[in-house]
Design an enzyme around this catalytic site. Structure first.
Site, short mmCIF file in Angstrom:
data_model
loop_
_atom_site.label_atom_id
_atom_site.label_comp_id
_atom_site.label_asym_id
_atom_site.label_seq_id
_atom_site.Cartn_x
_atom_site.Cartn_y
_atom_site.Cartn_z
N LYS A 6 -37.68 11.90 38.06
CA LYS A 6 -36.50 12.74 38.24
C LYS A 6 -35.25 11.87 38.35
CE LYS A 6 -39.13 16.40 40.46
NZ LYS A 6 -39.66 16.94 41.71
N GLN A 18 -39.18 16.95 48.10
CA GLN A 18 -40.42 16.82 47.33
C GLN A 18 -41.60 17.34 48.16
OE1 GLN A 18 -40.55 15.63 44.05
NE2 GLN A 18 -42.66 16.34 44.15
N ASP A 36 -34.45 23.64 43.16
CA ASP A 36 -35.84 24.00 42.88
C ASP A 36 -36.02 25.52 42.83
OD1 ASP A 36 -37.61 21.96 42.34
OD2 ASP A 36 -37.96 21.46 44.44
#
Ligand code: NAP
Length: 282
Positions: free
Chosen positions: A52, A96, A119
């Site tokens: 990422k 994460q 997200d």
């Protein structure tokens, strides 16, 4: 059978995004900034976070990775998120997953400002998606919708079966297909006669995390088959939930693993972050 090439489309999308980012910096003085919070040493998470970061930097973003030891307290993480929410130079915040056991995931996801929740996991964003007015959306199903669009596959009126009902893939995937006017069935580990159900689908999305679980008995002749799975086989090789070789003569469109859904997920995450940055100019 035509391969749905996620790697190629992701590169194309990232190139467009790099141009749009350069313009946003030049014209508005806004450089999109993505902050990834990583707690603990999960090896898979380390790889995802590095990928990422690399993609964000290549798009011209500022990328920050905040690494914390596995024994970080929930309170510390929540106060850190509070600081990031207040920081106007930060546009996207991503924690994460999975998190260590002492930290409650739902509290953490709810602590992120929904506008910075790139997200799309905050309940606010889940609600916005399901009420047909999405703000930030989960990247994996969004990437699949982009792939379908790229290859001219219109879900309207089609029978879609999504196998897997996780909050990050299965459920938002079902909603996005529904919003695109497909008739959607969600299947899971308690579904009876799964292969029979799946083999009725015009569009079959598989997100279960079981290597090569789906064979030709699950696939209708001429179906579109999307494989979200990322599993390691006995030799450590990355394999999907779908047995590509076994179904390739039955499916009309098929995503490979690797090179299908995975790269699209990262491209869509970058798009979400760009949008979060662009939204701040209003
Ligand atoms: P998850 O949270 O573990 O959910 C798995 C889902 O599959 C559950 O709903 C489960 O049913 C269902 N399931 C498990 N075994 C099944 C079976 N034998 N038959 C029918 N349904 C079954 O997984 P996830 O986070 O959604 O991820 C799924 C897979 O996608 C994993 O391989 C993951 O690594 C991969 N993934 C890839 C990307 C990407 O960018 N390519 C992104 C995210 C995830 P129950 O609800 O009944 O338990």
């Amino acid at each position: 059978m035509q391969v749905l090439n996620g790697k190629e489309l992701a590169l194309k999308k990232r190139a467009v995004l790099a141009e749009k980012t350069a313009a946003l910096i030049k014209e508005q003085g806004i450089r999109p900034c993505l902050v990834v919070v990583l707690v603990g040493e999960n090896p898979a998470s380390q790889v995802y976070v590095r990928n990422k970061e690399k993609a964000a930097v290549e798009a011209g973003f500022e990328s920050r990775i905040l690494r914390y030891p596995a024994d970080l307290s929930e309170d510390k993480l929540l106060s850190l998120l509070d600081e990031l929410n207040q920081d106007t130079s930060v546009h996207g915040i991503l924690v994460q997953l999975p998190l260590p056991a002492q930290i409650r995931e739902d509290l953490v996801l709810e602590a992120i400002d929904p506008a910075k929740d790139v997200d799309g996991f905050h309940p606010f964003n889940v609600g916005r998606l399901w009420t047909g007015d999405p703000l930030r959306v989960p990247s994996t199903p969004a990437g699949i919708m982009a792939l379908l669009e790229e290859y001219g596959i219109n879900p309207a009126g089609k029978k879609a079966v999504v196998i897997g009902r996780s909050n990050i893939v299965g459920k938002p995937m079902a909603e996005m297909l529904l919003a695109a006017d497909a008739t959607v069935t969600i299947a899971h580990s308690k579904t009876e006669n799964l292969a029979q159900l799946a083999s009725d689908a015009d569009i079959l999305v598989v997100a279960i995390g079981r290597g090569h679980f789906v064979g030709p008995d699950f696939v209708k002749e001429g179906a579109v088959v999307i494989d979200v799975g990322m599993n390691r086989n006995d030799e450590g090789k990355l394999i999907g939930d779908v047995d590509f070789e076994a179904v390739k003569n039955k499916a009309a469109f098929l995503t490979p693993v690797p090179g299908g859904v995975g790269p699209m997920t990262i491209a869509m995450l970058l798009e979400q972050t760009f949008q979060a940055a662009a939204d701040t100019k209003d």
